[in-house]
Design an enzyme around this catalytic site. Sequence first.
Site, mmCIF file in Angstrom:
data_model
loop_
_atom_site.group_PDB
_atom_site.id
_atom_site.type_symbol
_atom_site.label_atom_id
_atom_site.label_comp_id
_atom_site.label_asym_id
_atom_site.label_seq_id
_atom_site.Cartn_x
_atom_site.Cartn_y
_atom_site.Cartn_z
ATOM 1 N N ASP A 33 -3.479 -7.977 2.705
ATOM 2 C CA ASP A 33 -2.735 -7.069 1.908
ATOM 3 C C ASP A 33 -3.825 -6.176 1.242
ATOM 4 O O ASP A 33 -4.935 -6.670 1.169
ATOM 5 C CB ASP A 33 -1.974 -7.830 1.093
ATOM 6 C CG ASP A 33 -0.961 -7.076 0.319
ATOM 7 O OD1 ASP A 33 -0.744 -5.714 0.926
ATOM 8 O OD2 ASP A 33 -0.190 -7.449 -0.580
ATOM 9 N N GLU A 53 -6.202 -0.775 1.684
ATOM 10 C CA GLU A 53 -6.526 0.589 1.800
ATOM 11 C C GLU A 53 -7.824 0.839 1.489
ATOM 12 O O GLU A 53 -8.142 2.236 1.777
ATOM 13 C CB GLU A 53 -5.519 1.387 1.042
ATOM 14 C CG GLU A 53 -4.165 1.294 1.413
ATOM 15 C CD GLU A 53 -3.455 -0.299 1.063
ATOM 16 O OE1 GLU A 53 -2.497 -0.681 1.915
ATOM 17 O OE2 GLU A 53 -3.695 -1.105 0.089
ATOM 18 N N ASP A 102 5.811 -1.744 1.356
ATOM 19 C CA ASP A 102 6.494 -2.063 0.386
ATOM 20 C C ASP A 102 7.734 -0.910 0.304
ATOM 21 O O ASP A 102 7.791 -0.008 -0.374
ATOM 22 C CB ASP A 102 5.777 -1.733 -1.027
ATOM 23 C CG ASP A 102 4.893 -3.083 -1.269
ATOM 24 O OD1 ASP A 102 4.806 -3.977 -0.263
ATOM 25 O OD2 ASP A 102 3.935 -2.880 -2.310
#
Length: 817
Positions: free
Chosen positions: A284, A287, A459
């Site tokens: 997770d 980015e 999300d």
Amino acid sequence: MVDDYKVYGLAENIHDFLLGTNHTQTFYATDSGNTVDGNVYGQHPFYQETRYDQDNGKTTAHGVYARNAHGQEWLLQTNTVTYRTIGGSIDLYFLSGEISDGSSSAKETIAQYQRDCVGLPKLEQFWTFGFHQVRWGYENISVMEGVVQGYRDANIPLECVWNDLDIYELYRDFTNNNVTYPIGPFQAWIASLHANGQYYVPIIDSNIYAPNPDNASDSYPPWERAAAQGLFIRDPTTGDYYYGDNWPGFSSWADWLLPGSQAWWTNEIVTWWNNTSFDGIWIDLSEASSFCVGSCGNGRLTENPIHPPFLLPGDPYSFDYLYPEGFNITNATEASSAAAASTSQASAASSATPLPNPTTTTQGRTNPTPGVRNLNFPPYVLNTVQSGHSLLKGAIAPNATHNDPYNTTEYEMHNLFGLQISNATYESLLTLFPGKRPFTVGRSTFAGSGKTTAHWGGDNTSTWGSMFLSIAQALTFMMSGMPMFGADTCGFAHNTDYDLCSRWMELSAFFPFYRNHNVKAAISQEAYRWSSVAEASRRAMHVRYSLLNYMYTLFYYAHTQGETVMRALAWEFPEDASLAGTYSQFLLGPSLLVTPVLIPNVNTVNGVFPGVGDGTKWYDWYTLQVVNAAPQQNVTLSAPLEHINVHVRGGSILPLQQPGYTTAETQRNPFGILVALDKNGQASGSLYLDDGISVVPSATKVVTFNFANNVLSTQIEGSYHASAPLANVTVAGISQKPQYVSLSVGKQQCEAQKLNVEYRDNTVYVTGLEQFTQGGAFEGTLNLSFGWQGHGWQGHGGNGDDWDGSQQHGSHHGGGW
């Protein structure tokens, strides 16, 4: 570009499948949720264009791939597509989409992109196609045990259970909370999962907590081991490590350009596995995400651990009271109570100070400096979703510097972090499980990521629109060579309800990656929480698990040839221009048409049946009745809450297996074959078999099915042994009851009179085949012939080996299991 051009792709985006001529696609990976029409987690600068020639009825297709990792934009406007980038090179690949006869198609363009540009996707382990459950909010082992038991008690298949951040000590990677997830009991619980044929996957965040140097009890060995080797990205203003902010506090990020980072990462993963025996890894925040602007921890590590600069789910004043559209109709009382509670919470929060004074800044200068090379504020401002279109917000700063000889910066590498950490995790799992296919699921992806990782949609929200757009998102990832894709089923943020969750559990059953996931500030949404959702899930999973081998075979062809798993109707029926923008329906492979309900509080759904004007037949999966539809007609289909419409394309042969509670149970159960005849009485299909685990299987098998001239036959290549027998064959589309049936297995004639044969509603049901296939369904070639007197019957009716229509057997109901 031509007028009203049809362009698709440019993942990742939350947008209509057909991008249109008024859209800007920005590529700069960001942690900003599923922002509609904004840049999100990944960058796949590839588009495919389809052109419909109304004059000659021919459709052509081609594609363009821009091999560049820098921040960039694609401006789709009337008659033009403009490509803008803030760095890198203009390195364009033009894909003709052509095959040997000179024709071109979207499917071939997509395959060329994968085969020739970025690489083919990996083949996943078989078990990963089961159903997965996770929540941010499983506070301890007892809660996890209750979830697993809840699914078992409701008889809803559960293959794998996951942990979000709850497992960690103070949100730190590679740790276990010794109170809520103590190692001994937790290992025992994971062992019980494995004993039941189930699996476990935890989360690993991309940031590594930087411990407080003045507090010996705050020691954090994973960071210390990497720091000792100089493996973190640096702040060029100090020469020290870059210290951003994330869940645990001030943090650092690995420099994947250094070879030592791989060895360190592998060591951390293997060390953690010794205490927590996981079966895959969920990556997770890749980015990579940072909650502050710049290296905000410089000189302030003594403040660690700090609270993130916003309320966390579960903090005071943070409960989520939002519900899906239509909830006020199905539950007016609860909707009214939620609205009142939301107002009360907002009022209380406005006069409270739930957080200490901010210790990190969330704002930064956003004005560009024309004519000056400033990596943090380049002269051209990308249309990013962060406020002020800032590249500094929500991410490592662009001027952060790597340790390679070229002092490469994040300005150049930002969009590659997700690819790099997924590649590193893949290699670590190969070390941990030699020869076994690594299972990783990553959030930020780049062109070619499908070789090492799966992807979930990030999300999203518990809204009908979010569910609808997940189909477009999935199709763009099929184009991008990342077929193992799924959305957070029932929605991640906000509260779901029984209507939305029922429909979403049905829809996601036909996505490759099938996982329910939500946030802890909302209500629980496991499938057993509502009786309607439980029943919808059982029914949809029954279909999915019956088709696991079909889906696995689709992945084999994706892995070896670049074929797509989920498919847009326009890809399979390219001459029908009316399908150009359709994504309210989709195909799973070439053979299954899925028509989900995508709006609240209805019991019907409209769908088209492509190809009927050219003679394509569509069979209802559940009844095997042929659909009566006109070309381009929107047919109203019955869709009660627990039902999703699925139709089988005529001309298809599907390998089936009796569904079990887990994929392992399913694989031990008997096989079946479903034949859906086309207008010419023919059909074909295939099945790929291997051990479902190995990167390089020691044995494989491809079974090719064909039905022609009233004979079902198989051809077999390979030696893999699947021990489950073949139990039944169902043939839909036969216009009259056969008078004779003949069977041979492995070129040996069988006593067909021992078969059970029933004819009902233009469908032949043949059962009892397991008595002839005890050594395995596909150990020898099969020939199953149907005949009628006076119609060229070639069976062996004179020697007593054949079944004839005068023999009566017990009734068999249904088209499979």
